[in-house]
Design a protein around this motif. Structure first.
Motif, short mmCIF file in Angstrom:
data_model
loop_
_atom_site.label_atom_id
_atom_site.label_comp_id
_atom_site.label_asym_id
_atom_site.label_seq_id
_atom_site.Cartn_x
_atom_site.Cartn_y
_atom_site.Cartn_z
N PRO A 286 0.86 -1.19 0.00
CA PRO A 286 0.00 0.00 0.00
C PRO A 286 0.90 1.24 0.00
O PRO A 286 1.74 1.39 0.87
CB PRO A 286 -0.79 -0.12 1.30
CG PRO A 286 -0.70 -1.58 1.67
CD PRO A 286 0.64 -2.04 1.18
N GLU A 289 1.66 7.58 1.60
CA GLU A 289 1.20 8.89 1.17
C GLU A 289 2.14 9.97 1.70
O GLU A 289 2.44 10.02 2.89
CB GLU A 289 -0.23 9.13 1.66
CG GLU A 289 -1.23 8.13 1.07
CD GLU A 289 -2.65 8.38 1.52
OE1 GLU A 289 -2.87 9.36 2.27
OE2 GLU A 289 -3.54 7.61 1.13
N ARG A 297 -3.41 5.66 -1.31
CA ARG A 297 -3.35 4.21 -1.22
C ARG A 297 -4.67 3.57 -1.61
O ARG A 297 -5.74 4.17 -1.46
CB ARG A 297 -2.93 3.76 0.18
CG ARG A 297 -3.91 4.05 1.27
CD ARG A 297 -3.37 3.54 2.60
NE ARG A 297 -2.04 4.09 2.86
CZ ARG A 297 -1.13 3.50 3.62
NH1 ARG A 297 -1.40 2.34 4.18
NH2 ARG A 297 0.05 4.06 3.81
#
Length: 350
Positions: A286, A289, A297
């Protein structure tokens, strides 16, 4: 002054002979260093004349621990380390039931320009020396007073862009006279510098090679990874197959899932077609950010769907467990935020 951590045992034996000492003294010196003794005076079975010679010619230079952040979620510890020239790097300690793992850096910054990575935003400052790569493991091990048993070269920097220093590090860290960490417990992650993958394969190491792939096509990969403009996926996969043939080691393909960019079911099917039949494993990540881009994500359902599709192609898949999410544990985030704070306070050096 030479950092003794840059030397192999054979190189130090040569130095000993050239300076009128017995070669076996090299083994004695290294046995102290890798027990955590960083002052020559503390090496009890070394003669005073040899101590003087060593002090005149060498140091054992470890980075300064600037900050340590510990996750309240999973106990992950992130170390901000400072070198004598004022440069900063990050290392991350992850504790598992099977032992302590460390993610280390190979460069200050990074020249690869991957759009999802904070460590590459300001480019590469310089390569780390062999001693500076090794000293991350020693410094953290000394700090926690416990053995590190697994190493991941996946911090800031592209390891194969610092090839010679990284190769020497791999040789030293796995040697019996060194930390004696088995090569099967070491993973090297690269964005895919094809000629160096071939060179690494010919070394016949038993490390795990991880490829930051993140897309199934050159066109899509070019959107997020500038290296794709130089080496095609076809060229990377050919190099990977050569690596597998030479080492009989399974390749790991890392795939950072970015919402709406590369996480669709059609992406998963295309990736499955690309990799099916290879001795490989896919690690779904994932995406982390960061404020410098708008990558977000993927949802858990999307990640699960992506994983199931790959499994249907006979590909082993895992989803990376997020570690240290509350301490900016992704590559480059801590260094960058610390430097910004220093600049606001009017100081650019720790």
């Amino acid at each position: 002054m030479n950092n003794l951590l840059n030397y192999t045992l054979e190189e130090l034996k040569v130095w000993m002979k050239e300076n009128g000492e017995s070669a076996f003294r090299a083994q004695q010196v290294f046995s102290w260093i890798y027990k955590g003794v960083n002052e020559f005076e503390g090496m009890k079975n070394i003669s005073k004349p040899l101590v003087s010679k060593l002090k005149e010619n060498f140091n054992i230079d470890l980075p300064k621990v600037i900050e340590v952040y510990k996750s309240e979620i999973d106990g992950t510890e992130k170390f901000l380390l400072g070198f004598e020239d004022g440069n900063l790097i990050e290392s991350v300690l992850m504790r598992y039931k099977h032992g302590n793992s460390i993610c280390i850096s190979t460069q200050v910054g990074c020249a690869m320009g991957c759009k999802f990575c904070a460590s590459t935003i300001e480019g590469k400052v310089r390569n780390l020396t062999t001693s500076e790569i090794l000293s991350q493991v020693l410094t953290v091990q000394n700090f926690i007073k416990d053995r590190i048993s697994n190493i991941v070269l996946m911090g800031s920097g592209e390891p194969l862009d610092n090839y010679d220093n990284v190769i020497k590090f791999l040789e030293v860290v796995s040697a019996e006279y060194g930390l004696n960490i088995g090569q099967r417990h070491i993973t090297l992650s690269t964005c895919g510098i094809v000629p160096k993958i071939y060179e690494l394969a010919d070394k016949d190491f038993s490390i795990t090679l991880a490829i930051s792939l993140h897309a199934f096509s050159d066109e899509k990969r070019k959107e997020i990874m500038p290296i794709a403009n130089k080496y095609s996926i076809k060229e990377i996969l050919e190099a990977c197959k050569y690596y597998i043939d030479k080492t009989n080691r399974r390749i790991t393909f890392e795939y950072a899932l970015v919402k709406g960019v590369n996480d669709g079911k059609e992406d998963a099917r295309a990736l499955g077609n690309l990799l099916k039949g290879m001795l490989c494993h896919v690690n779904l990540i994932p995406v982390n950010e960061i404020k410098e881009n708008d990558f977000r994500r993927s949802s858990k359902k999307c990640i699960d769907d992506f994983s199931e599709i790959l499994k249907n192609y006979g590909i082993e898949v895992t989803t990376r467990r997020e570690m240290g999410s509350d301490i900016n544990a992704a590559c480059g985030q801590l260094r960058r935020s610390y430097m910004e704070t220093q600049e606001l306070e009017g100081s650019k050096k720790w």
